[in-house]
Design a protein around this motif. Structure first.
Motif, short mmCIF file in Angstrom:
data_model
loop_
_atom_site.label_atom_id
_atom_site.label_comp_id
_atom_site.label_asym_id
_atom_site.label_seq_id
_atom_site.Cartn_x
_atom_site.Cartn_y
_atom_site.Cartn_z
N ARG A 112 0.91 -1.39 0.02
CA ARG A 112 0.09 0.00 -0.04
C ARG A 112 0.78 1.24 -0.06
NH1 ARG A 112 -5.13 0.53 1.64
NH2 ARG A 112 -5.16 -1.48 2.68
N ILE A 133 -6.44 2.82 -4.86
CA ILE A 133 -5.82 1.65 -4.12
C ILE A 133 -6.84 0.34 -4.06
CG2 ILE A 133 -4.31 0.44 -2.27
CD1 ILE A 133 -3.03 3.06 -1.78
N ASP A 147 -0.68 -4.91 2.95
CA ASP A 147 -0.31 -4.26 4.08
C ASP A 147 0.90 -4.78 4.73
OD1 ASP A 147 -2.03 -1.92 4.27
OD2 ASP A 147 -3.67 -3.23 4.43
#
Length: 269
Positions: A112, A133, A147
């Motif tokens: 991310r 995103i 993440d």
């Protein structure tokens, strides 16, 4: 419309003695310069996917790097919507999304964060970045690793993140250098589906590949480069028609004709 005309690029050979025998025999080696790309021209219309084919060392990656403005050509032009983007690389980078042969992610950043950073470089606002995103993570099946720090990513995870980073700003043209190399079947199909989605949105895509089944699935146009010269530029039907409707045989026919031409030039010399 994207139109490439007579691109050329040579590189200085620092130590000719270190060249392999194959490199020494390459007709593009002239004195202390290697002419990686000699004369490449082709065009790609809105909504088209163009497959760029050629043997290893043909000049495909050098061509794509010039299109992306990562390399400055010695000659030629790249027109996007009637504007020569080589004259203004900053504008070019806004118009173009480029995936190179190496992903070049920042290992300590998450997927991310890598995408977010490049979106900021393109001047996108925070809310728009997060929305984009999420959209890309859906399309490229990235939620399970988005993440995590990218230094721990598999090849497929890195490639998906790099593609998302390249297109986060909704470019007018997407350039992909062998986007499925090293990917498993599932990851490769996700990437191909993503390219299909770009095509449906009307975004032109130029991508190099060694997999002719990808060309069959995605491409309206085919360009073949050999020895730094574009040897074929036409639609896929014309490409197939060169050799009994076979992509493999058509490709080999073009390369063999190219070799015969080189041998003729040498014998005439």
């Amino acid at each position: 419309m994207i139109e490439i005309k007579q691109l050329a690029k040579k590189f200085a050979v620092e130590n000719p003695k270190k060249l392999s025998e194959q490199e020494k025999k390459d007709p593009r080696l002239k004195g202390r310069f290697f002419h990686s790309v000699k004369d490449v021209s082709f065009s790609c219309n809105k909504g088209q996917v163009l497959g760029l084919l050629g043997p290893n060392g043909a000049g495909k990656t050098t061509t794509l790097r010039m299109l992306s403005t990562a390399l400055k050509p010695d000659a030629g032009s790249v027109m996007i919507g009637g504007e020569n983007v080589l004259e203004n690389p900053i504008i070019a980078r806004r118009k173009i999304g480029f995936l190179s042969g190496t992903t070049g992610l920042y290992g300590r950043l998450t997927g991310r964060e890598n995408i977010h950073y490049f979106a900021q470089l393109h001047g996108m606002q925070a809310e728009a970045i997060e929305n984009k995103i999420q959209e890309l993570a859906d399309l490229l099946d990235m939620h399970s690793f988005l993440d995590r720090r990218s230094e721990n990513f598999s090849t497929g995870m890195k490639q998906k993140t790099a593609i998302a980073r390249a297109v986060v700003h909704d470019p007018e043209l997407v350039i992909l250098d062998e986007p499925t190399t090293g990917l498993d079947i599932m990851a490769a199909q996700t990437v191909l589906d993503f390219i299909q989605g770009l095509k449906q949105k009307g975004t032109p895509v130029i991508f190099s590949t060694h997999h002719l089944d990808e060309v069959q699935e995605l491409c309206e146009k085919v360009v073949v480069i050999d020895q730094g010269i574009s040897k074929f530029d036409g639609d896929i039907a014309a490409f197939k028609a060169m050799a009994d409707n076979s992509l493999n045989r058509s490709f080999m026919s073009i390369i063999n004709q190219s070799k015969q031409g080189e041998q003729g030039e040498v014998s005439c010399g």
